[in-house]
Design a protein around this motif. Structure first.
Motif, PDB file in Angstrom:
ATOM      1  N   GLU A 207       0.753  -1.223   0.143  1.00 37.57           N
ATOM      2  CA  GLU A 207      -0.067  -0.059  -0.145  1.00 37.57           C
ATOM      3  C   GLU A 207       0.911   1.367  -0.061  1.00 37.57           C
ATOM      4  O   GLU A 207       0.434   2.418  -0.356  1.00 37.57           O
ATOM      5  CB  GLU A 207      -0.986  -0.067   1.064  1.00 37.57           C
TER       6      GLU A 207
ATOM      7  N   ILE B  26       2.127   1.752  -6.597  1.00 39.96           N
ATOM      8  CA  ILE B  26       2.438   1.176  -7.867  1.00 39.96           C
ATOM      9  C   ILE B  26       0.803   0.522  -8.288  1.00 39.96           C
ATOM     10  O   ILE B  26       0.289  -0.351  -7.071  1.00 39.96           O
ATOM     11  CB  ILE B  26       3.083  -0.087  -7.868  1.00 39.96           C
ATOM     12  N   GLY B  27       0.193   0.976  -8.999  1.00 36.78           N
ATOM     13  CA  GLY B  27      -1.284   0.478  -9.443  1.00 36.78           C
ATOM     14  C   GLY B  27      -1.143  -0.544 -10.545  1.00 36.78           C
ATOM     15  O   GLY B  27      -0.476  -0.717 -11.298  1.00 36.78           O
ATOM     16  N   ILE B  28      -2.194  -1.766 -10.035  1.00 40.03           N
ATOM     17  CA  ILE B  28      -2.226  -2.826 -10.888  1.00 40.03           C
ATOM     18  C   ILE B  28      -3.645  -2.992 -11.538  1.00 40.03           C
ATOM     19  O   ILE B  28      -4.499  -2.847 -10.812  1.00 40.03           O
ATOM     20  CB  ILE B  28      -1.858  -4.309 -10.360  1.00 40.03           C
TER      21      ILE B  28
ATOM     22  N   PHE C 288      -6.006  -5.191 -13.285  1.00 38.63           N
ATOM     23  CA  PHE C 288      -6.269  -6.707 -13.352  1.00 38.63           C
ATOM     24  C   PHE C 288      -7.163  -7.200 -14.339  1.00 38.63           C
ATOM     25  O   PHE C 288      -8.124  -6.113 -14.882  1.00 38.63           O
ATOM     26  CB  PHE C 288      -6.729  -7.189 -12.162  1.00 38.63           C
TER      27      PHE C 288
ATOM     28  N   LEU D  72     -12.778  -5.943 -10.543  1.00 41.63           N
ATOM     29  CA  LEU D  72     -12.634  -5.782  -8.963  1.00 41.63           C
ATOM     30  C   LEU D  72     -13.406  -4.674  -8.314  1.00 41.63           C
ATOM     31  O   LEU D  72     -12.802  -4.149  -7.247  1.00 41.63           O
ATOM     32  CB  LEU D  72     -11.137  -5.979  -8.503  1.00 41.63           C
ATOM     33  N   LEU D  73     -14.510  -4.082  -9.040  1.00 38.22           N
ATOM     34  CA  LEU D  73     -15.071  -3.205  -8.551  1.00 38.22           C
ATOM     35  C   LEU D  73     -15.778  -3.795  -7.046  1.00 38.22           C
ATOM     36  O   LEU D  73     -16.393  -4.904  -7.174  1.00 38.22           O
ATOM     37  CB  LEU D  73     -16.239  -2.726  -9.473  1.00 38.22           C
TER      38      LEU D  73
ATOM     39  N   ALA E  13     -14.641   7.153  -5.090  1.00 44.10           N
ATOM     40  CA  ALA E  13     -14.156   7.942  -3.845  1.00 44.10           C
ATOM     41  C   ALA E  13     -13.152   7.001  -3.094  1.00 44.10           C
ATOM     42  O   ALA E  13     -12.328   7.670  -2.179  1.00 44.10           O
ATOM     43  CB  ALA E  13     -15.463   8.320  -3.207  1.00 44.10           C
ATOM     44  N   PHE E  14     -13.528   5.705  -2.953  1.00 44.41           N
ATOM     45  CA  PHE E  14     -12.526   4.905  -2.366  1.00 44.41           C
ATOM     46  C   PHE E  14     -11.247   5.163  -2.756  1.00 44.41           C
ATOM     47  O   PHE E  14     -10.228   4.912  -2.190  1.00 44.41           O
ATOM     48  CB  PHE E  14     -12.915   3.334  -2.316  1.00 44.41           C
ATOM     49  N   GLY E  15     -10.930   5.244  -3.989  1.00 41.66           N
ATOM     50  CA  GLY E  15      -9.638   5.431  -4.686  1.00 41.66           C
ATOM     51  C   GLY E  15      -9.207   6.735  -4.630  1.00 41.66           C
ATOM     52  O   GLY E  15      -7.871   7.014  -4.374  1.00 41.66           O
ATOM     53  N   LEU E  16      -9.888   7.725  -4.563  1.00 43.04           N
ATOM     54  CA  LEU E  16      -9.465   9.253  -4.798  1.00 43.04           C
ATOM     55  C   LEU E  16      -8.696   9.448  -3.116  1.00 43.04           C
ATOM     56  O   LEU E  16      -9.035   8.832  -2.031  1.00 43.04           O
ATOM     57  CB  LEU E  16     -10.765   9.989  -4.496  1.00 43.04           C
ATOM     58  N   ARG E  17      -7.495  10.189  -3.313  1.00 42.10           N
ATOM     59  CA  ARG E  17      -6.637  10.437  -2.181  1.00 42.10           C
ATOM     60  C   ARG E  17      -7.442  11.331  -1.153  1.00 42.10           C
ATOM     61  O   ARG E  17      -8.389  12.124  -1.522  1.00 42.10           O
ATOM     62  CB  ARG E  17      -5.350  11.175  -2.673  1.00 42.10           C
TER      63      ARG E  17
ATOM     64  N   ARG F 283     -10.513   4.491 -11.017  1.00 42.52           N
ATOM     65  CA  ARG F 283     -10.526   4.128  -9.591  1.00 42.52           C
ATOM     66  C   ARG F 283      -9.002   4.135  -9.107  1.00 42.52           C
ATOM     67  O   ARG F 283      -8.504   4.702  -8.280  1.00 42.52           O
ATOM     68  CB  ARG F 283     -11.099   3.011  -9.162  1.00 42.52           C
ATOM     69  N   LEU F 284      -8.118   3.495 -10.084  1.00 41.40           N
ATOM     70  CA  LEU F 284      -6.535   3.399  -9.629  1.00 41.40           C
ATOM     71  C   LEU F 284      -6.006   4.491 -10.094  1.00 41.40           C
ATOM     72  O   LEU F 284      -5.112   5.103  -9.238  1.00 41.40           O
ATOM     73  CB  LEU F 284      -6.396   2.402 -10.836  1.00 41.40           C
TER      74      LEU F 284
ATOM     75  N   ALA G 136      -6.433   7.374  -7.265  1.00 40.76           N
ATOM     76  CA  ALA G 136      -5.249   7.104  -6.125  1.00 40.76           C
ATOM     77  C   ALA G 136      -3.697   7.440  -6.524  1.00 40.76           C
ATOM     78  O   ALA G 136      -3.017   7.303  -5.633  1.00 40.76           O
ATOM     79  CB  ALA G 136      -5.217   5.287  -5.781  1.00 40.76           C
TER      80      ALA G 136
END
Lengths: 582, 252
Positions: free
Chosen positions: B77, B81-83, B85, B89-90, B101-105, B150-151, B154
């Motif tokens: 974490e 580095i974002g992967i 897939f 995986l939403l 929003a979960f991804g947003l810093r 989303r990625l 972040a």
């Protein structure tokens, strides 16, 4: 025509399956009747006396007198506060500890060692565990002995109410020791249905640590599946009788103990306020479940905001560590309690500050042998018959479901939970009245029947999943070879599912051995089991003798589990994931 | 602005068998490097090593840098580095907007501001007004776009693509490729893509490494193609480092 009715209109079953369904078709109805009728009748038999109606003892008109009698009883306010306080707090703490631990280990399943340590605590009856916890924390118990005299300076047991304390702390501790492992087991089961590992990985790619990610992603997804078990724990904690008799305060006691006291009072007119108290107990449980439901909604709302804020790190991490440590502590306490039962039962001369008995002997066991045999036999007969009956009904229902191709709905699942959500005290008295009417009161059959109410849901919950998970192609292949459905059931399904069946039976035995109040009421005091004896002995009896009964009571379910788990599994349900993707 | 993603003699072995031989690569911001190889060759495992989530059964060696920051020992974490897939995986319990929003810093503060950023991202993906939708109601292509957004919200410093186009049909695939590469280049991210689809590699318009098998059966990585236009890339490796069956023991 809606899709559902279109399905109804279709022939229910394929030709191969249809022939021998005649009697199986009635299985769900027989089950529900056997199961819900006593509860419905029992509730009615509690409601009527609560409003003054019980012709057998002269109550022939409806009145609110039982309620004014109830609310004018000395200490009734404290009793209600104690009931609500201990029940809610014990449940909230159990749930928080379980979630905290799971967040800390982010849902990794426990290894063999962890499961092995949890099994005895899960299997042990509540009464035996309460007695063991009492042996540990009593003023002359193991904990004080461990610390005395070198730390405490005590050469005599201190005069402190560590057991049966007025705030119900000992009672809550006992509840935590039993309910935390149960909720953990339910949580681990639910975890199997969420691809948690992949989601935690995806969250890590977004910068989330596993603890926070578990709380934000996995927990909300599994909660709906552990909701009913949590409600069952809540209902149990609010209305438990045996643990409350052993660990809870006695003056005033919790509401259900108060109701029991009045039901068994020499003055038969006390039935009326007793019924009112039992009904109040039911109201408290229902209100608490509704309160919990509202709490869920509030937490979900705040949780969504928390998730949307995108916070990656949290000070909760310290709390989850504390939760994990507390769960480990509770597990240690539970195991030590069971060991304490054994140590006391073999103790021969054990003056106070000594950590271990001065002499060991089997005297208590040999001297109590004749006292133990009869209750032991009764316990075993009731447990075996109730579990066997439950197994038969559950298998018939599951087989009917598969041949009919209809799955049990979630509403049916709620029905199954009814005996676990309705406080025992609220319907057992009424059920006893019903049993008297059909001249079954005080018989072994009556005890077996009431045990069935509690054994059946657990046997069903334990067996339904593996039964449904069995690949239907095995049975279909056999049918194509011309095997009758009965032979498919006996020769294919049962052997393949032998282990889950045995585990379900072991759970049934454990649940039956656990029952105190149902035995007391349906047995009308004439059917004596290890459980009723242990609870009676716990109040002031000789600890060594109590230890014998409580240990024996715990050994029955433990032995059953050990046998069931020792059976080789013929069928692997959860195939191991390919290497590297786990 | 992110730095160059550098792999230094990275190798992966499983039970003493070399899957990825030691190789080095350096991918500057805005560059897409493709690693081609058949399924089961350990490409995805390489990405999970770079992302920090490699399973314990594997033995991995080598060092990973983003700019001047070494991330080899960093928690997944913290790597940034974002992967992306193959599966989007939403998270099924969150709405489309909540997933973003979960991804947003978290440093984007205030509900209105965060909602606006989420809405802007959706707009960019041609999904304006989808914030309240359940991800399950989206099409495969829409879900894939949300997953990438989303990625990106972040704010990763490097992007790894694990056959992300595999599950989409041909038309969507071309669309989504443009979407991914466009966003990655615009964000100035170094991108490493693993795939077995040559069309993916061509669309990436960058250097291509091939994970294959040498004459003696050991895996080897060779530079299949370096488009002349991109001479800034030094992705491939000195030939001496490519084949190293003798190093098996040392790595495993």
């Amino acid at each position: 025509m809606t899709r559902a009715t279109a399905l109804e209109a279709m022939p229910r079953s394929a030709p191969v399956w249809g022939r021998s369904r005649s009697w199986l078709r009635y299985a769900p109805w027989v089950t529900v009747t056997l199961f819900l009728a006593p509860i419905a009748a029992g509730l009615l038999g509690t409601v009527l006396p609560a409003f003054g109606w019980l012709p057998a003892i002269g109550g022939r008109r409806f009145t609110l007198a039982p309620w004014s009698r109830l609310f004018s009883a000395p200490g009734i306010g404290d009793a209600i506060a104690l009931t609500v306080g201990t029940g809610l707090l014990a449940t909230v703490l159990s749930v928080l500890l379980v979630f905290g631990l799971c967040a800390q280990i982010h849902g990794r399943k426990p290894g063999r060692a962890g499961r092995g340590l949890m099994a005895p605590i899960l299997a042990a009856p509540h009464a035996a565990m309460a007695i063991g916890v009492g042996f540990l924390i009593a003023p002359s118990g193991w904990v004080v002995r461990l610390l005395s005299p070198w730390l405490t300076g005590w050469h005599q047991p201190p005069d402190i109410a560590t057991v049966q304390d007025p705030y119900g702390i000992a009672l809550m501790l006992g509840l935590l020791v039993k309910e935390v492992p149960y909720l953990l087991l339910m949580t681990f089961t639910a975890l199997g249905q969420v691809p948690a590992a992949r989601q935690l990985e995806a969250a890590a790619m977004l910068g989330y640590g596993r603890t926070v990610a578990w709380l934000k992603l996995v927990l909300p997804q599994i909660y709906p599946q552990i909701r009913l078990p949590i409600y069952a724990v809540l209902a149990y904690a609010l209305s438990v009788v045996d643990m409350s008799l052993i660990l809870g305060p006695s003056n005033p006691p919790t509401l259900s103990v108060l109701a029991l006291r009045w039901f068994t009072a020499p003055d038969i007119r006390m039935y009326f306020p007793a019924a009112a108290a039992a009904l109040l107990q039911l109201a408290i449980v229902l209100a608490s479940i509704m309160l919990w439901r509202a709490g869920e909604a509030a937490v979900a709302h705040l949780g969504r905001r928390w998730i949307a804020r995108g916070v990656r790190h949290t000070s909760l991490a310290a709390l989850t560590r504390i939760a994990a440590a507390a769960v480990a502590g509770l597990a240690g306490l539970g195991l030590a309690s069971l060991i304490a039962l054994g140590v006391w039962s073999f103790a021969d001369g054990w003056p106070f500050p000594g950590f271990l008995p001065r002499h060991w002997s089997a005297h208590t066991w040999t001297r109590q042998f004749s006292m133990v045999v009869w209750p032991l036999e009764t316990t075993l007969v009731v447990a075996v018959l109730a579990s066997a009956l439950a197994l038969l009904l559950v298998l018939a229902c599951l087989e009917n479901e598969q041949r009919g191709g209809r799955a049990t709905t979630s509403r049916a699942l709620w029905l199954l939970y009814v005996p676990l959500l309705v406080p025992q005290i609220a319907f057992l008295f009424g059920a006893q009245v019903l049993l008297t009417v059909i001249h079954l009161d005080g018989s072994l059959l009556a005890v077996i029947w009431t045990h069935l109410l509690f054994v059946l849901p657990y046997v069903f919950l334990s067996l339904a999943e593996p039964w449904r998970a069995l690949d239907t192609r095995y049975a279909r292949t056999a049918s194509c070879l011309g095997t009758s459905p009965r032979r498919v059931f006996l020769r294919i399904k049962l052997p393949l599912l032998l282990r889950p069946v045995l585990v379900a039976v072991a759970i049934g035995l454990a649940v039956s051995v656990d029952q105190y109040l149902p035995t007391l009421f349906a047995g009308a005091g004439r059917v004596v089991t290890l459980t009723t004896e242990a609870v009676t002995l716990a109040s002031g009896g000789d600890r060594r003798i109590t230890g014998v009964f409580a240990l024996l009571q715990s050994l029955i379910p433990l032995a059953a589990y050990a046998l069931a788990i020792g059976t080789p599994a013929r069928y692997q349900f959860h195939r191991r994931q390919p290497r590297g993707e786990a | 602005m992110s730095g160059t993603l550098r792999l230094e003699r990275v190798s992966i072995a499983l039970e003493g068998r070399m899957l990825i031989p030691p190789f080095s690569a350096s991918i500057p911001p805005g560059q897409v490097v493709t690693l081609m190889g058949p399924s089961g060759s350990g490409k995805s495992t390489l990405l999970s090593f770079l992302g920090g989530t490699i399973a314990a059964a594997f033995r991995a060696a080598g060092r990973v840098w983003i700019g001047e920051r070494e991330v080899t020992e960093e928690l997944p974490e913290r790597r940034r580095i974002g992967i992306l897939f193959q599966d989007d995986l939403l998270f099924p319990h969150l709405s489309v907007g909540e997933n973003l929003a979960f991804g947003l810093r978290p440093r984007v503060r205030g509900r209105t501001l965060r909602a606006a950023r989420v809405e802007a991202a959706l707009d960019e993906a041609g999904l304006a007004g989808f914030a309240a939708r359940d991800p399950a109601t989206l099409s495969g292509g829409q879900r894939a776009r949300v997953a990438l957004l989303r990625l990106l919200l972040a704010e990763p410093e490097a992007l790894l693509l694990d056959e992300p186009f595999n599950k989409l049909d041909t038309v969507l695939r071309a669309d989504f490729r443009r979407f991914v590469f466009g966003h990655a280049v615009a964000a100035g991210l170094p991108v490493l893509m693993v795939t077995h689809d040559r069309a993916d590699a061509e669309a990436a318009n960058g250097p291509v490494l091939e994970l294959g098998t040498s004459a003696d059966g050991a895996p080897e990585i060779s530079a299949a193609c370096v488009p002349p236009a991109i001479d800034a890339v030094r992705a491939a490796v000195p030939s001496g480092e490519i084949r190293s069956p003798s190093e098996k023991g040392a790595v495993g």
